[in-house]
Design a protein around this motif. Structure first.
Motif, PDB file in Angstrom:
ATOM      1  N   GLU A  63       0.805  -1.220   0.000  1.00  0.00           N
ATOM      2  CA  GLU A  63       0.000   0.000   0.000  1.00  0.00           C
ATOM      3  C   GLU A  63       0.842   1.275   0.000  1.00  0.00           C
TER       4      GLU A  63
ATOM      5  N   HIS B  50       3.924   3.624  -4.738  1.00  0.00           N
ATOM      6  CA  HIS B  50       3.125   4.481  -5.620  1.00  0.00           C
ATOM      7  C   HIS B  50       3.529   4.321  -7.081  1.00  0.00           C
TER       8      HIS B  50
ATOM      9  N   ASP C  65     -14.721   4.458  -2.027  1.00  0.00           N
ATOM     10  CA  ASP C  65     -13.505   5.239  -1.755  1.00  0.00           C
ATOM     11  C   ASP C  65     -12.253   4.403  -1.972  1.00  0.00           C
ATOM     12  N   ALA C  66     -12.265   3.167  -1.496  1.00  0.00           N
ATOM     13  CA  ALA C  66     -11.096   2.286  -1.649  1.00  0.00           C
ATOM     14  C   ALA C  66     -10.820   2.007  -3.122  1.00  0.00           C
TER      15      ALA C  66
ATOM     16  N   THR D 228      -5.409   5.205  -8.586  1.00  0.00           N
ATOM     17  CA  THR D 228      -4.338   6.194  -8.774  1.00  0.00           C
ATOM     18  C   THR D 228      -3.039   5.562  -9.254  1.00  0.00           C
ATOM     19  N   SER D 229      -2.830   4.284  -8.951  1.00  0.00           N
ATOM     20  CA  SER D 229      -1.587   3.637  -9.386  1.00  0.00           C
ATOM     21  C   SER D 229      -1.812   2.604 -10.499  1.00  0.00           C
TER      22      SER D 229
ATOM     23  N   ASP E  18      -9.392   5.181  -4.768  1.00  0.00           N
ATOM     24  CA  ASP E  18      -8.000   5.360  -4.338  1.00  0.00           C
ATOM     25  C   ASP E  18      -7.075   4.373  -5.045  1.00  0.00           C
ATOM     26  N   SER E  19      -7.556   3.150  -5.266  1.00  0.00           N
ATOM     27  CA  SER E  19      -6.708   2.131  -5.895  1.00  0.00           C
ATOM     28  C   SER E  19      -6.372   2.491  -7.335  1.00  0.00           C
TER      29      SER E  19
END
Length: 139
Positions: free
Chosen positions: A52, A55, A74-75, A81-82, A78-79
């Motif tokens: 986690e 990046h 949300d999770a 982004t990479s 967020d995931s």
């Protein structure tokens, strides 16, 4: 683990679409994850999965998700982004009757809100089921 069980786990890792050289980020690791499945994925890709804190841009996200882990939308957002363009997200959830069970309807509902589309589901171990999500095509 018997040789037959090891072969089955390795086959499951391959069925997730991973291959040698893939970069995979693992999210939601805890003491309840399927270690045999993790090991077979890492053996198949030829390296350790990112955690986690990393990046880097990755080919896939492997997300262990349980009922009490928070807000799934949300999770998922967020995931992303990479996640590299064309990458996939695999959500691994406890199977029905197991602690932390997540009804499939929750994933079906959260995915579009996060900009993802559910494509397939599969049992990947005795205790875990996997759902494959891909980003929706841009118009």
């Amino acid at each position: 683990m018997s040789e037959a069980d090891a072969g089955t786990v390795a086959k499951v890792a391959g069925n997730l679409g991973f291959k040698d050289g893939d970069l995979i980020q693992e999210l939601g690791y805890d003491d309840d994850v399927d270690l045999d499945l993790r090991d077979s994925i890492e053996e198949l890709i030829g390296s350790a999965m990112f955690d986690e804190e990393d990046h880097d841009v990755v080919d896939a996200i492997l997300m262990w998700w349980r009922q009490d882990d928070g807000d799934l939308v949300d999770a998922l957002v967020d995931s992303l982004t990479s996640l590299d363009e064309g990458g996939v997200v695999w959500i691994l959830t406890p199977k029905s009757g197991r602690d932390g069970y997540v009804p499939p309807a929750e994933i079906q509902e959260a995915a579009p809100t996060a900009g993802l589309h559910v494509t397939t589901t599969a049992g990947v171990s005795t205790d875990w089921a996997a759902t494959r999500l891909v980003p929706r095509k841009r118009q």
